[in-house]
Design an enzyme around this catalytic site. Structure first.
Site, PDB file in Angstrom:
ATOM      1  N   CYS A  79       1.287  -1.524  -0.182  1.00  0.00           N
ATOM      2  CA  CYS A  79      -0.069   0.087   0.299  1.00  0.00           C
ATOM      3  C   CYS A  79       0.819   1.457   0.064  1.00  0.00           C
ATOM      4  O   CYS A  79       1.493   1.854  -1.130  1.00  0.00           O
ATOM      5  CB  CYS A  79      -0.798   0.155   1.135  1.00  0.00           C
ATOM      6  SG  CYS A  79      -2.106   0.981   0.877  1.00  0.00           S
ATOM      7  N   HIS A 177      -3.239  -5.313   1.455  1.00  0.00           N
ATOM      8  CA  HIS A 177      -2.946  -5.900   2.890  1.00  0.00           C
ATOM      9  C   HIS A 177      -2.316  -6.276   3.195  1.00  0.00           C
ATOM     10  O   HIS A 177      -3.797  -7.042   4.416  1.00  0.00           O
ATOM     11  CB  HIS A 177      -3.043  -4.268   3.801  1.00  0.00           C
ATOM     12  CG  HIS A 177      -3.460  -3.173   3.919  1.00  0.00           C
ATOM     13  ND1 HIS A 177      -1.892  -2.361   4.863  1.00  0.00           N
ATOM     14  CD2 HIS A 177      -3.905  -2.227   3.288  1.00  0.00           C
ATOM     15  CE1 HIS A 177      -2.271  -1.094   4.366  1.00  0.00           C
ATOM     16  NE2 HIS A 177      -3.381  -1.323   3.819  1.00  0.00           N
ATOM     17  N   GLU A 179      -0.727  -8.347   4.984  1.00  0.00           N
ATOM     18  CA  GLU A 179      -0.523  -8.275   6.820  1.00  0.00           C
ATOM     19  C   GLU A 179      -1.440  -8.259   7.403  1.00  0.00           C
ATOM     20  O   GLU A 179      -1.526  -8.455   8.840  1.00  0.00           O
ATOM     21  CB  GLU A 179       0.505  -7.374   7.368  1.00  0.00           C
ATOM     22  CG  GLU A 179       0.331  -5.831   7.492  1.00  0.00           C
ATOM     23  CD  GLU A 179       0.443  -4.856   6.148  1.00  0.00           C
ATOM     24  OE1 GLU A 179       0.071  -6.240   5.216  1.00  0.00           O
ATOM     25  OE2 GLU A 179      -0.573  -4.260   6.507  1.00  0.00           O
TER      26      GLU A 179
HETATM   27  N1  GLN Z   1      -3.565   6.191   0.343  1.00  0.00           N
HETATM   28  C1  GLN Z   1      -2.556   5.874   1.870  1.00  0.00           C
HETATM   29  C2  GLN Z   1      -1.290   6.790   0.682  1.00  0.00           C
HETATM   30  O1  GLN Z   1      -1.752   7.695  -0.194  1.00  0.00           O
HETATM   31  C3  GLN Z   1      -1.978   4.930   1.529  1.00  0.00           C
HETATM   32  C4  GLN Z   1      -3.363   3.938   1.886  1.00  0.00           C
HETATM   33  C5  GLN Z   1      -2.629   2.742   2.525  1.00  0.00           C
HETATM   34  O2  GLN Z   1      -1.069   2.908   3.031  1.00  0.00           O
HETATM   35  N2  GLN Z   1      -3.814   1.896   3.572  1.00  0.00           N
HETATM   36  O3  GLN Z   1       0.153   6.950   1.700  1.00  0.00           O
END
Ligand code: GLN
Length: 194
Positions: A79, A177, A179
């Site tokens: 992410c 994610h 994790e």
């Molecule tokens: N939207 C977040 C960002 O731009 C990332 C979201 C996440 O890691 N769950 O950093």
């Protein structure tokens, strides 16, 4: 036994640590250069990419990690971690930088407002079905030929199917994610590749 770091500046560090501890690895929370230099691989967690990017600078880790990435250091970004590894960020903050370790262009929060967070089964090459937890996830919208696409998803929002789990040599990225799903198979894939 491999020493696997988790970048511990911001984000869901603890969940990655728990996943990795369930595997055969020594887990190091990385906040300093010394810790960065002591590990064989690094996980970049989810969180807020602009905050993590800022903290990498203030912790003095940005350039050291950049150098390691240029030398082929193994990393797994989930992410926000994937955003940091990418080559181009759409809808990022104007001054937002990324490492360019993974030849993908992604759109921050690219799964839209309606489905900002959702869970979906993801079919991963060589692994099978895993549960994908997406939280304001980045959407990979373009990628080079040398990026191996290990899983894709069409969330049914009319914008089509895009990669959600990719690998380019030693650099792995997931827009969701792994994790958070209580299933260590993707972390195992990474650790087994070391
Ligand atoms: N939207 C977040 C960002 O731009 C990332 C979201 C996440 O890691 N769950 O950093």
């Amino acid at each position: 036994m491999k020493r696997v770091g988790v970048l511990a500046l911001q984000g869901d560090v603890g969940e990655h640590v728990m996943m990795l501890e369930s595997l055969d690895s020594v887990v190091v929370k990385v906040r300093t250069i010394e810790q960065l230099e002591s590990i064989d691989a690094l996980v970049l967690p989810g969180g807020e990419s602009t905050t993590i990017a800022h903290l990498l600078v203030t912790a003095g880790l940005k350039d050291a990690l950049g150098e390691k990435l240029r030398d082929g250091f193994p990393v797994f970004g989930t992410c926000a971690g994937l955003i940091l590894l990418s080559a181009e960020i759409l809808d990022g903050r104007a001054d937002q930088w990324c490492y360019g370790a993974l030849s993908v262009t992604l759109r921050r929060n690219g799964y839209g407002r309606q489905i900002a967070s959702f869970e979906s089964p993801i079919e991963v090459t060589g692994v099978g079905s895993v549960s994908g937890v997406f939280i304001r996830a980045p959407r990979i919208v373009a990628w080079d030929n040398d990026v191996e696409v290990l899983a894709t998803l069409d969330p049914g929002d009319g914008r089509g199917e895009h990669p959600v789990f990719v690998r380019q040599k030693n650099v792995w990225g997931a827009s969701f994610h792994p994790e958070l799903a209580g299933d260590p198979r993707l972390h195992r894939l990474f650790v087994d590749s070391l």
